[in-house]
Design a protein around this motif. Sequence first.
Motif, short mmCIF file in Angstrom:
data_model
loop_
_atom_site.label_atom_id
_atom_site.label_comp_id
_atom_site.label_asym_id
_atom_site.label_seq_id
_atom_site.Cartn_x
_atom_site.Cartn_y
_atom_site.Cartn_z
N GLY A 1 -2.78 0.05 15.79
CA GLY A 1 -1.51 -0.13 15.66
C GLY A 1 -0.86 1.08 14.84
O GLY A 1 0.28 1.16 14.64
N ALA A 2 -1.58 1.48 13.95
CA ALA A 2 -1.03 2.79 12.83
C ALA A 2 -0.17 2.13 11.89
O ALA A 2 1.06 2.92 11.57
CB ALA A 2 -0.59 3.95 13.58
N GLN A 3 -0.38 0.94 11.52
CA GLN A 3 0.61 0.15 10.60
C GLN A 3 0.78 1.18 9.28
O GLN A 3 1.71 1.17 8.68
CB GLN A 3 0.11 -1.16 10.65
N GLU A 4 -0.38 1.67 8.85
CA GLU A 4 -0.35 2.37 7.68
C GLU A 4 0.80 3.56 7.82
O GLU A 4 1.52 3.74 6.98
CB GLU A 4 -1.78 3.08 7.64
N GLY B 1 5.36 5.99 6.49
CA GLY B 1 6.22 7.25 7.17
C GLY B 1 7.64 6.68 7.06
O GLY B 1 8.38 7.68 7.05
N LEU B 2 8.02 5.34 7.17
CA LEU B 2 9.57 5.01 7.06
C LEU B 2 9.79 5.23 5.54
O LEU B 2 11.04 5.75 5.24
CB LEU B 2 9.47 3.69 7.38
N LEU B 3 8.98 4.93 4.31
CA LEU B 3 9.20 5.05 3.11
C LEU B 3 9.48 6.39 2.64
O LEU B 3 10.24 6.88 2.20
CB LEU B 3 8.24 4.34 2.07
N GLU B 4 8.68 7.48 3.28
CA GLU B 4 8.60 8.72 2.90
C GLU B 4 8.68 9.81 4.03
O GLU B 4 7.45 10.07 4.55
CB GLU B 4 7.18 8.97 1.97
N ALA C 1 0.86 -1.05 -0.28
CA ALA C 1 -0.03 -0.10 0.08
C ALA C 1 0.82 1.35 -0.12
O ALA C 1 0.63 2.20 -0.99
CB ALA C 1 -0.99 -0.11 1.27
N ALA C 2 1.92 1.16 0.79
CA ALA C 2 2.77 2.55 0.81
C ALA C 2 3.62 2.59 -0.48
O ALA C 2 3.85 3.62 -1.12
CB ALA C 2 3.84 2.32 2.09
#
Length: 241
Positions: A61-64, A69-72, A37-38
């Motif tokens: 969990g706010a996994q999205e 956030g790690l990617l962008e 998805a990310a």
Amino acid sequence: MSAFPTAAQKFDPARANDYRAQSRIALAGYDACHELAACMLTATLGAGSTARVLVVGAGGGAQEILTAGLLEPNWRFTAVDPSAPMMEIALANLEQKGLLGRTEIHLGYVDDLTSDELFDAATLIGVLHHQPGEESKRQLLRSVASRLRPGAPLILAGNRYAYTSQPLLLAAWGERWRMQGATAEEVQAKLGKILEGADPPASEEVVAELLADAGFEQPTWFFSSLFWGACLAKRGKDHLA
């Protein structure tokens, strides 16, 4: 994760505490779905872009946000969820991963958000099949669409077949739980719970119709795991949801 009160009531403190482990059993490929998805959002918005992302149903969990956030690093997020116990888990994870400063927390519903500032993207993961009936699903998608810029992408993921219409998938889902150590009695209890506890769209075609009615373009499906499917759909540039 949910967006309307009737769904929010399902996620009490006891269920919230079990969510992380249970969700990864119920959905084979939970992490892969969020990672893809990310990647789909980045492929649409551009690597290194600056964006405001609406995350509906961020509790649990706010996994999205953790994944995107790690990617962008230039993306900022607005996390929406009506369940306080679920949001508490999300807050703890965001703080631990250093993403709380990039996230605006909203304990409530999409309809509570102002429509003055539009988002560049949105995610709706594990939410739609908890909305009872097509009208509440349609209302939720319209609410999300009205807060997106024209052409903005939406990641929509969740169960997308009527459970009783796919007996083989339902049986395989039960075997997935047995593989994780559940007894035959526990499997039957879980199957009964899923049949009573959610109302997924009847098919991918119905999902596409719901999206079109809310002003989104034809979805692109990119992930599948038994009943679960994930797609990306852009908000139509000429449609006012």
